[in-house]
Design a protein around this motif. Structure first.
Motif, PDB file in Angstrom:
ATOM      1  N   GLY A  23       0.804  -1.217   0.000  1.00 35.57           N
ATOM      2  CA  GLY A  23       0.000   0.000   0.000  1.00 35.57           C
ATOM      3  C   GLY A  23       0.832   1.259   0.000  1.00 35.57           C
ATOM      4  O   GLY A  23       0.451   2.264  -0.626  1.00 35.57           O
ATOM      5  N   SER A  24       1.976   1.221   0.670  1.00 36.68           N
ATOM      6  CA  SER A  24       2.835   2.406   0.719  1.00 36.68           C
ATOM      7  C   SER A  24       3.495   2.694  -0.623  1.00 36.68           C
ATOM      8  O   SER A  24       4.002   3.803  -0.849  1.00 36.68           O
ATOM      9  N   LEU A  25       3.480   1.715  -1.522  1.00 38.42           N
ATOM     10  CA  LEU A  25       4.091   1.939  -2.834  1.00 38.42           C
ATOM     11  C   LEU A  25       3.370   3.010  -3.632  1.00 38.42           C
ATOM     12  O   LEU A  25       3.954   3.623  -4.532  1.00 38.42           O
ATOM     13  N   SER A  26       2.097   3.236  -3.321  1.00 37.99           N
ATOM     14  CA  SER A  26       1.344   4.260  -4.051  1.00 37.99           C
ATOM     15  C   SER A  26       1.952   5.646  -3.835  1.00 37.99           C
ATOM     16  O   SER A  26       1.932   6.482  -4.757  1.00 37.99           O
ATOM     17  N   PHE A  27       2.500   5.902  -2.652  1.00 36.40           N
ATOM     18  CA  PHE A  27       3.134   7.195  -2.391  1.00 36.40           C
ATOM     19  C   PHE A  27       4.427   7.335  -3.202  1.00 36.40           C
ATOM     20  O   PHE A  27       4.755   8.425  -3.688  1.00 36.40           O
ATOM     21  N   ILE A  28       5.139   6.234  -3.352  1.00 30.42           N
ATOM     22  CA  ILE A  28       6.367   6.255  -4.151  1.00 30.42           C
ATOM     23  C   ILE A  28       6.034   6.524  -5.611  1.00 30.42           C
ATOM     24  O   ILE A  28       6.695   7.321  -6.295  1.00 30.42           O
ATOM     25  N   ILE A  29       4.989   5.871  -6.113  1.00 31.79           N
ATOM     26  CA  ILE A  29       4.577   6.087  -7.501  1.00 31.79           C
ATOM     27  C   ILE A  29       4.138   7.525  -7.706  1.00 31.79           C
ATOM     28  O   ILE A  29       4.503   8.169  -8.703  1.00 31.79           O
ATOM     29  N   PHE A  30       3.370   8.048  -6.760  1.00 26.67           N
ATOM     30  CA  PHE A  30       2.885   9.423  -6.883  1.00 26.67           C
ATOM     31  C   PHE A  30       4.039  10.421  -6.882  1.00 26.67           C
ATOM     32  O   PHE A  30       4.076  11.355  -7.697  1.00 26.67           O
ATOM     33  N   GLY A  31       5.000  10.233  -5.989  1.00 31.76           N
ATOM     34  CA  GLY A  31       6.134  11.148  -5.926  1.00 31.76           C
ATOM     35  C   GLY A  31       6.953  11.149  -7.198  1.00 31.76           C
ATOM     36  O   GLY A  31       7.356  12.209  -7.699  1.00 31.76           O
ATOM     37  N   ASN A  32       7.194   9.969  -7.743  1.00 30.51           N
ATOM     38  CA  ASN A  32       7.958   9.893  -8.990  1.00 30.51           C
ATOM     39  C   ASN A  32       7.152  10.398 -10.178  1.00 30.51           C
ATOM     40  O   ASN A  32       7.734  10.898 -11.151  1.00 30.51           O
ATOM     41  N   MET A  33       5.828  10.278 -10.108  1.00 29.77           N
ATOM     42  CA  MET A  33       5.002  10.836 -11.173  1.00 29.77           C
ATOM     43  C   MET A  33       5.138  12.354 -11.227  1.00 29.77           C
ATOM     44  O   MET A  33       5.191  12.947 -12.313  1.00 29.77           O
ATOM     45  N   LEU A  34       5.221  12.991 -10.078  1.00 23.20           N
ATOM     46  CA  LEU A  34       5.439  14.435 -10.048  1.00 23.20           C
ATOM     47  C   LEU A  34       6.779  14.802 -10.683  1.00 23.20           C
ATOM     48  O   LEU A  34       6.900  15.821 -11.370  1.00 23.20           O
ATOM     49  N   ILE A  35       7.788  13.970 -10.447  1.00 19.67           N
ATOM     50  CA  ILE A  35       9.094  14.220 -11.057  1.00 19.67           C
ATOM     51  C   ILE A  35       9.008  14.104 -12.575  1.00 19.67           C
ATOM     52  O   ILE A  35       9.594  14.902 -13.319  1.00 19.67           O
TER      53      ILE A  35
END
Length: 275
Positions: free
Chosen positions: A52-64
């Motif tokens: 579930g915490s992977l969604s935050f990683i995906i979101f952060g890299n999407m912003l990049i």
């Protein structure tokens, strides 16, 4: 021909890319829970918290990725970076998922592999769209080709879990009896190998464009900065000719709606006088 165009490398590489993106993600979704359960003794709560915490990683890299696109970084460079990171992440998944290893041996490779997803998703579709648009025989088939790309993604989604369960995950007895105690079989190396093939394909395309550019033959080959809108074909504008039949039908239709035609009558009266 159309079949030959579809089988061209600049079309096949994005298809392989999106297949790789979805297939490798299934390795994490399918393999992490049983591997962590045996190696770390984690239950559903622990594995769900990590996934579930992977969604935050995906979101952060999407912003990049958004920022890179805003700075006009080419899609091919973003995609290449994503597959390079994916290669490292999935190799570490096979190498570091070891029985009774520290928990970070399981978490770190997932973070690296998942962080590559945003760099692979959007650039793949962008490159594919431009590649299809640059091929004359595929003109008018953009929707069909997008469906082919989506189908490749779907095929990866429903075939990879079964393959992972059958050939990648190993029984606890096999893991404990082996010398290296790895939770995954060598078949797990297919995941980083797919990203490696995409990187080789991208390099081949770049070399081909460089050779075509240096030869100076023909028009400039379209690249990732090419416009999706084709230039005007240069056709002469249509001439407007006054037709009595068309005018009568138009006036009848407009009069039925209660609209005045004084302006049109005056305009065409002048045209008739000039004729």
């Amino acid at each position: 021909s159309m079949i030959r165009s579809i089988l061209s490398i600049k079309v096949l590489v994005p298809i392989l890319s999106i297949f790789t993106f979805n297939a490798t993600f299934q390795l994490i979704e399918t393999g992490f829970a049983p591997a962590a359960s045996h190696a770390l003794g984690w239950g559903p709560i622990g594995t769900s918290a990590v996934l579930g915490s992977l969604s935050f990683i995906i979101f952060g890299n999407m912003l990049i990725v958004f920022q890179l696109s805003a700075r006009k970084i080419k899609d091919v460079y973003i995609l290449g970076f994503g597959h390079a990171v994916s290669f490292v992440g999935y190799f570490l998944i096979w190498y570091m998922w070891v029985w009774e290893a520290p928990s970070w041996h399981f978490i770190l490779p997932i973070v690296i592999g998942t962080g590559a997803f945003p760099y692979m998703a959007a650039p793949t579709r962008s490159i594919f769209t431009k590649a299809v648009d640059s091929i004359e025989s595929l003109e008018g088939h953009q929707g069909t080709m997008q469906a082919v790309l989506s189908m490749a993604s779907s095929v990866a989604g429903f075939t990879a879990p079964g393959l992972v369960a059958a050939y990648v995950l190993q029984d606890a007895s096999v893991v404990e009896a082996s010398a290296h105690h790895r939770e995954l079989s060598p078949f797990a190396l297919v995941a980083p190998s797919l990203s490696l093939f995409v990187l080789l394909g991208l390099s081949f395309i770049r070399v081909g464009k460089a050779v075509a550019s240096s030869s100076g033959a023909g028009d400039k080959a379209p690249d990732e900065e090419s416009s999706l809108v084709k230039p005007s074909s240069g056709r002469a504008p249509l001439e407007r000719k006054y037709s009595t039949i068309v005018e009568v039908e138009r006036r009848s239709a407009v009069h039925m709606m209660g609209m005045s035609q004084h302006g049109l009558h005056h305009e065409h009266s002048e045209e008739e006088t000039q004729n």
